[in-house]
Motif scaffolding. Structure first.
Motif, PDB file in Angstrom:
ATOM      1  N   THR A   1      -1.476   0.911  -1.618  1.00 37.35           N
ATOM      2  CA  THR A   1      -1.096  -0.238  -0.805  1.00 37.35           C
ATOM      3  C   THR A   1      -0.260  -1.229  -1.605  1.00 37.35           C
ATOM      4  O   THR A   1       0.617  -1.895  -1.042  1.00 37.35           O
ATOM      5  N   ALA A   2      -0.523  -1.331  -2.909  1.00 34.64           N
ATOM      6  CA  ALA A   2       0.282  -2.246  -3.739  1.00 34.64           C
ATOM      7  C   ALA A   2       1.743  -1.817  -3.762  1.00 34.64           C
ATOM      8  O   ALA A   2       2.653  -2.660  -3.761  1.00 34.64           O
ATOM      9  N   ALA A   3       2.000  -0.503  -3.775  1.00 36.93           N
ATOM     10  CA  ALA A   3       3.386  -0.022  -3.755  1.00 36.93           C
ATOM     11  C   ALA A   3       4.060  -0.360  -2.428  1.00 36.93           C
ATOM     12  O   ALA A   3       5.262  -0.684  -2.393  1.00 36.93           O
ATOM     13  N   LEU A   4       3.315  -0.307  -1.326  1.00 39.87           N
ATOM     14  CA  LEU A   4       3.883  -0.691  -0.030  1.00 39.87           C
ATOM     15  C   LEU A   4       4.262  -2.164  -0.017  1.00 39.87           C
ATOM     16  O   LEU A   4       5.301  -2.546   0.537  1.00 39.87           O
ATOM     17  N   VAL A   5       3.408  -2.991  -0.631  1.00 45.27           N
ATOM     18  CA  VAL A   5       3.706  -4.428  -0.685  1.00 45.27           C
ATOM     19  C   VAL A   5       4.997  -4.678  -1.461  1.00 45.27           C
ATOM     20  O   VAL A   5       5.822  -5.514  -1.074  1.00 45.27           O
ATOM     21  N   GLN A   6       5.179  -3.943  -2.547  1.00 46.56           N
ATOM     22  CA  GLN A   6       6.412  -4.108  -3.326  1.00 46.56           C
ATOM     23  C   GLN A   6       7.639  -3.698  -2.515  1.00 46.56           C
ATOM     24  O   GLN A   6       8.716  -4.285  -2.667  1.00 46.56           O
ATOM     25  N   LEU A   7       7.502  -2.703  -1.639  1.00 47.81           N
ATOM     26  CA  LEU A   7       8.616  -2.305  -0.780  1.00 47.81           C
ATOM     27  C   LEU A   7       8.904  -3.358   0.284  1.00 47.81           C
ATOM     28  O   LEU A   7      10.060  -3.631   0.605  1.00 47.81           O
ATOM     29  N   ALA A   8       7.843  -3.951   0.822  1.00 46.49           N
ATOM     30  CA  ALA A   8       8.014  -4.909   1.921  1.00 46.49           C
ATOM     31  C   ALA A   8       8.337  -6.314   1.445  1.00 46.49           C
ATOM     32  O   ALA A   8       8.988  -7.078   2.167  1.00 46.49           O
ATOM     33  N   HIS A   9       7.883  -6.679   0.239  1.00 48.03           N
ATOM     34  CA  HIS A   9       8.086  -8.035  -0.291  1.00 48.03           C
ATOM     35  C   HIS A   9       8.737  -7.934  -1.672  1.00 48.03           C
ATOM     36  O   HIS A   9       8.099  -8.226  -2.691  1.00 48.03           O
ATOM     37  N   PRO A  10       9.992  -7.514  -1.731  1.00 48.60           N
ATOM     38  CA  PRO A  10      10.620  -7.341  -3.049  1.00 48.60           C
ATOM     39  C   PRO A  10      11.050  -8.635  -3.712  1.00 48.60           C
ATOM     40  O   PRO A  10      11.407  -8.649  -4.882  1.00 48.60           O
TER      41      PRO A  10
END
Length: 815
Positions: free
Chosen positions: A656-665
């Protein structure tokens, strides 16, 4: 609580806990020496085994000195010298030699047990030295010294002819020390003050940073005789120490057993279908035979007999299938019981975590010059030791903020009508399928209005947003990156320091953190944590025929994308606003949805950041057994692990942390320097230091020294593990021993200097191998400092601070 320190630099409570760790470690190591001596007692002593016994006694010597047990360190040194004489050939090897050494090791074990009782320890030490003298006298009688020096031990016979008529070393020792002799006072005072209240450590405390798990067992079968083992075990809870990796492997095997049972269930379903089809075929045969009637002639009886036998076989197969189903159900119950039992073995009580935190908290309070009482409740609450280990650093950061900026000075507390001594409460409890830990203080609390002003000044909020925000929204915003509340002249209680990294760590564990505060009354942080890291609830969904999982703890909702056009929108509108939309098909390289007007999506929240991800189909929630991806796949950035379905297929768990980095760069907003005449101190996380030492006691002691000084500390039990951790995590410095198994300190330094990203890492060597060649070699390999053991808190912290200051002044290579 006593804050008096002994010569080792630890207060009474710290010393008591560290010495309990040392006793566990010493028993393990001395039992290992005994095993090697027993194995070699009828044959030649293997050189590698002798070298390992020397390394072990050397490690014990350094560990004992580090925790302030000077007498034990001296005895270990004398035993190491005996092994050195064996290696040089001054003492010859024989079965009698092995017997004498086993008695000496057993006496040293008793010395360790009595370390906090000076009179008893002195008696044991005298006994041990008499045993050593008897062994030396026996060796002198057996062979002339000159001959022994010239004959390599590997070429000597185990027992010379006629040795069976000679007096055993143990008998010589007993004759030298008659049991009814008067106890003589020792001229050498013990370096360890007696601790009458020092109770035996709770079994759970044996769970170590190296991954060992301690299991209390029934003490009723402890020896009732007067042996050393019996004296050691009597009136104590016996502890079985097991490497946590073994428990994990057993848990994996139970998981495989569960999957096997699922496959058996599928086969049972196949068998039941086959029984139904076979029975239908039998009935068809009967009906056809009946319809043909007399035309079959004599064959009618034969067909009737075949039908009857077929009916009997179908019935037998149906009974066997039913019995197999019952056996599969029993297998499932057994697997469930095994899984529950192994999960319980992985558990550690909150008491262990709270005791570690309390010791560190006292050190932080001393440095801040404040008096604080610690109140704990729910100490018996159990949860996964892995979770407890990983949550220690975040909770310690919260406690550090509470002491430094939450608890007021005594004068202010008295003026506010509070007692002069601050109070911090640690509470643990089970609620639903989670563990909750509350960290509360009775300090000044948090001023929401001052926080609003700070957020506007930092550029994180507009003035309009600050005015509209509720108090709960203001407190939640403290966890945002870029928030710093460290001005000592404001009324913010310093609560923003490092809270973004605290929430990040807890979110990675599958947990969450909230905060409540009342001005003038105090602040409470509440952590929701998973009970276990091995079994998790997850939401399963499909993309391109493959099944993926997201931990349920991060899932807010599942929705349908209702778009006005076939094009996929950048954001998804929800009832309370909009969130970024990640097209997971595109990220995974799968075909994107052709029409966005009817696409399922999963809404997730991780560390306060919300987003939605698309999928082809939502399967639903499932309980999964989390498995590591292994070294080959662990570097893949999008996945946090895997699980196996009942059909044996691998299902990947999305990080989920990787998804956050994709969505909130976007990066955190930093305040320009010209907008503040006196800008606040930067929100820099504390330096992370790696400590490598094969002694658990030294690792624990050095960790406490550095943690009390504000460092985040990780530990490794040998050089190989340290090198792996150095390649995976960024550290500010390394503190390493020399003598370690698998890869020693010199080998670790050599490997670091060959690695492009580790070549400039500052390193400190701590060792009792203080010869000039060792110092020079450490320097040649890039070690900045060489500190002899025993290490003191003041010396180590001062050396590390100077080293990091010097490293900060040196530009990186190529700059």
């Amino acid at each position: 609580m006593s804050h008096d320190r002994d010569d080792s630099g630890f207060d009474a409570d710290e010393a008591r806990m560290l010495r309990s760790f040392f006793r566990d470690e010493a028993h393990d190591e001395l039992e290992g020496i005994t095993r090697r001596l027993l194995h070699a007692s009828r044959a030649e002593l293997d050189r590698a085994a002798l070298q390992e016994m020397m390394r072990t006694t050397h490690t014990l010597k350094g560990s004992a000195a580090t925790v302030g047990l000077a007498d034990v360190a001296a005895c270990a040194h004398e035993l190491e010298s005996l092994f050195a004489r064996l290696r040089s050939g001054t003492i010859g090897w024989s079965a009698a030699t092995a017997d004498a050494l086993i008695e000496i090791v057993d006496t040293l074990r008793a010395v360790v047990d009595d370390a906090d009782a000076p009179e008893a320890a002195a008696d044991r030490i005298a006994r041990m030295r008499q045993q050593m003298a008897a062994l030396a006298a026996l060796a002198a009688r057996r062979e002339p010294a000159a001959t022994r020096a010239q004959t390599p031990p590997s070429r000597r016979e185990g027992t010379p002819a006629g040795a069976q008529n000679r007096e055993p070393a143990g008998a010589a020792a007993r004759r030298a020390a008659p049991p009814d002799r008067a106890r003589e006072p020792t001229d050498r005072p013990s370096a360890v003050a007696p601790s009458p209240g020092d109770a035996a450590p709770e079994p759970a405390l044996a769970a170590s940073d190296s991954g060992a798990i301690a299991i209390p067992t029934d003490a009723a079968d402890a020896p009732a005789d007067g042996s050393v083992a019996g004296r050691r075990r009597r009136d104590t809870t016996r502890v079985l120490r097991i490497d946590a990796a073994r428990i994990d492997r057993l848990m994996d095997s139970v998981g495989e057993l569960t999957f096997d049972r699922t496959r058996i269930d599928r086969r049972i379903g196949d068998l039941r279908r086959a029984v139904r089809e076979l029975d239908a075929t039998r009935r068809t045969l009967r009906d056809v035979a009946g319809a043909l009637g007399e035309r079959l002639g004599d064959d009618a009886a034969a067909l009737a007999d075949i039908e009857e036998r077929l009916a009997a076989h179908v019935a037998a197969l149906a009974r066997s299938t039913s019995a197999l189903a019952d056996d599969a159900a029993a297998l499932g119950e057994t697997a469930g019981a095994l899984q529950s039992g192994l999960s319980a073995v992985r558990m550690a009580s909150a008491r262990v975590l709270f005791e570690r935190l309390s010791v560190s908290l006292r050190e932080i309070a001393r440095e801040a010059g404040k008096r604080i009482e610690v109140d704990t409740s729910g100490d018996d609450t159990e949860f996964d030791k892995l979770v407890a280990d990983q949550v220690f650093a975040p909770i310690l950061q919260i406690l550090r903020n509470a002491v430094a900026h939450g608890i007021e000075p005594a004068e202010q507390r008295i003026a506010a009508g509070k007692p002069p001594v601050g109070r911090i409460s640690l509470r643990a409890r089970h609620q639903a399928d989670a563990v909750w830990i509350d960290i509360a203080d009775d300090g000044a609390g948090i001023d929401p209005d001052a926080l609003r002003e700070r957020f506007v000044a930092l550029g994180l909020w507009t003035p309009q947003r600050a005015r509209r925000a509720t108090e709960a929204e203001v407190l939640r915003a403290m966890f945002e990156p870029g928030v710093s509340t460290r001005d000592e002249t404001d009324a913010l209680a310093g609560r923003g320091v490092g809270l973004d990294s605290v929430r990040e760590t807890i979110a990675r564990l599958g947990g969450d953190i909230t905060v409540e505060s009342t001005r003038g009354a105090g602040t409470t942080f509440s952590l929701r944590l998973p009970v276990t890291a091995a079994v998790s609830q997850a939401l399963l969904f499909k993309i391109a025929g493959h099944v993926y999982a997201i931990p349920n703890v991060h899932v807010l909702d599942t929705v349908w994308i209702e778009a006005s056009s076939p094009a996929m929108p950048d954001r998804l509108r929800l009832a309370d606003g909009s969130v970024p939309l990640v097209v997971l098909q595109a990220v995974l390289g799968a075909p994107a949805p052709a029409d966005a007007r009817r696409v399922p999506a999963v809404v997730v929240d991780y560390a306060g950041k919300r987003l939605a991800v698309t999928c082809d189909r939502v399967i639903g929630p499932r309980e999964i057994i989390v498995k590591s991806l292994g070294p080959l796949l662990s570097d893949l950035p999008l996945y946090a692990g895997g699980t196996i379905s009942g059909s044996g297929k691998v299902q990947l768990i999305i990080d989920t942390a990787a998804l956050v980095q994709l969505a909130h760069p976007d990066a955190p907003i930093d305040l320009p320097a010209d907008r503040h005449p006196h800008p606040p101190a930067p929100d820099v996380p504390p330096p992370r230091v790696l400590v490598a030492d094969d002694s658990r006691s030294v690792r624990e002691a050095v960790s406490r020294m550095l943690a009390g000084a504000g460092y985040v500390v990780d530990v490794a039990e040998d050089g190989e593990r340290a090198l792996t951790m150095l390649r995976q995590t960024r550290y500010a410095a390394l503190v390493t021993d020399i003598e370690m198994p698998r890869l020693d300190g010199f080998g670790l330094l050599e490997a670091m200097r060959r690695h492009p990203h580790l070549a400039q890492l500052p390193a400190i060597v701590i060792s009792s191998r203080t010869t000039r060649p060792n110092r020079e070699r450490a320097k040649q390999l890039g070690a900045a400092r060489f500190i002899p053991k025993p290490v003191t808190r003041k010396r180590l912290v001062a050396a590390l601070e100077r080293l990091l200051r010097r490293a900060a002044d040196v530009p990186p290579a190529g700059a």
